[in-house]
Write a protein that holds these residues in place. Structure first.
Motif: not given
Length: 390
Positions: A95-99, A190-192, A311-315, A325-326
């Protein structure tokens, strides 16, 4: 020879562990297409045409009629279970994550899964004194500080394979289900982390007091309002926050070397252009008269790593931030000094044992559980600056 017959022969010759590794490596190296694998065909190869009865007897703990019956059933469940385990791990890792780029993983080794108080020794708090000739050097002192990290959370899912799924030979759906478990666990972690980095979750607790991660005044200033990423001057605005960042105990400047820019996908190329532009122009751009223009090399002397995440933009949007703004959110800093992932248990994937209640109550032939335990937290917010569009 069918794949099932070959795997059975390998199991009989080399054992389950080596056969499982062979199958996993062959799938990763694309020597075996996962879509050509049939779990029902594996069942028939290992246990014959009466595979369903053998599998039921093995899972329910009924005394087997022959020694090979139990062995063949256990080999089938082990090989098939390992196939699901590999699928979960692969989808978690791919998965393409940046965490891992924005938070340092710190293992929890003391077994404390609840909120944890961590001592934080300050820098030397006294000023430098002149030492007269022949006089002893003065002793220094430190200010006691502490950070309170939040409690560990457990994340997990089970991929269950029913007898009906094997009968219907729904191997593709079974593997997709297993893969989705890996993806779910990866996204949950990732979301956390992202919620903490974005300032949606503010869990920084220092010396007994709770703080928002990003402040425009107070104990630190690491947020600029009405910010828009345009060129080198926008990045300079964020850099100046670090130039003015002070140690809370000594009142002296902190040495902060930002390394990364974290932007939303819509801002990725604008940010790259601001960093890599070779020339800049400023001054009067009038089309008549004698306009005064200045052309100079790009003054930026750092090639910041650019990070981005859908994922960051969606959150952000889910939290109530408008889409326009996001897209403009920008973060600059040394993220791993600011944020951590307290990890009590990394991703662990295990197969359900035979004779578990699910088999009796729901006709579950195979089940694989994926789980991890950890929590994202703020270690020192001074190491990241936030450019907010509002």
């Amino acid at each position: 020879m069918s794949l099932g017959r070959k795997l059975k022969q390998l199991t009989e010759s080399y054992g389950i562990a080596k056969t499982s590794k062979f199958l996993g490596d062959a799938i990763r190296d694309k020597k075996i297409n996962r879509h050509t694998i049939s779990i029902r065909q594996l069942a028939e190869s290992f246990m014959g045409s009466d595979w369903a009865e053998q599998l039921y007897r093995y899972n329910s703990g009924v005394r087997v009629r022959e020694a090979t019956e139990g062995v063949d059933a256990s080999s089938f469940t082990a090989i098939t279970g390992q196939l699901l385990v590999n699928e979960i791990k692969d989808k978690y890792d791919l998965a393409a994550f940046v965490g891992d780029e924005v938070a340092e993983t710190i293992p929890v080794t003391n077994g404390n899964l609840k909120e944890q108080k961590v001592p934080w020794l300050s820098n030397v708090i006294d000023s430098v004194e002149k030492v007269e000739e022949g006089m002893p050097y003065p002793h220094t002192s430190f200010s006691p500080n502490y950070i309170e990290y939040p409690a560990i959370e457990k994340i997990g899912k089970i991929c269950a394979v029913t007898m009906e799924a094997i009968y219907s030979d729904l191997t593709g759906q079974i593997l997709d289900s297993a893969g989705s478990v890996g993806t779910y666990c990866g996204i949950a972690r990732e979301e956390r982390i992202l919620k903490v980095v974005l300032g949606l979750t503010n869990n920084h607790k220092w010396n007994g007091s709770s703080y928002n991660t990003y402040l425009t005044s107070g104990s630190w200033v690491n947020k600029v309002a009405s910010f828009t990423m345009t060129d080198w001057s926008s990045i300079n605005t964020l850099e100046q926050l670090f130039a003015n960042m002070l140690d809370p105990n000594t009142g002296k400047n902190i040495l902060i070397e930002p390394k990364q820019l974290f932007v939303m996908p819509a801002n990725k190329y604008r940010t790259r252009r601001a960093i890599t532009a070779t020339n800049t122009r400023s001054g009067d751009f009038a089309t008549s008269g004698n306009p005064d223009q200045i052309e100079a090399p790009n003054p930026l002397d750092k090639d910041y790593q650019i990070l981005t995440s859908p994922h960051a933009r969606r959150l952000l949007v889910e939290s109530g931030v408008s889409s326009s703004n996001a897209d403009k959110y920008v973060f600059l800093g040394d993220f791993k000094k600011a944020f951590i992932w307290r990890e009590a248990k990394p991703l662990t994937v295990v197969e359900a044992p035979a004779q578990n209640p699910m088999e009796f109550n729901q006709d579950i032939a195979l089940a694989v559980k994926a789980s991890l335990m950890g929590v994202a937290a703020v270690r020192d917010p001074r190491f990241v600056a936030f450019g907010s569009p509002t």
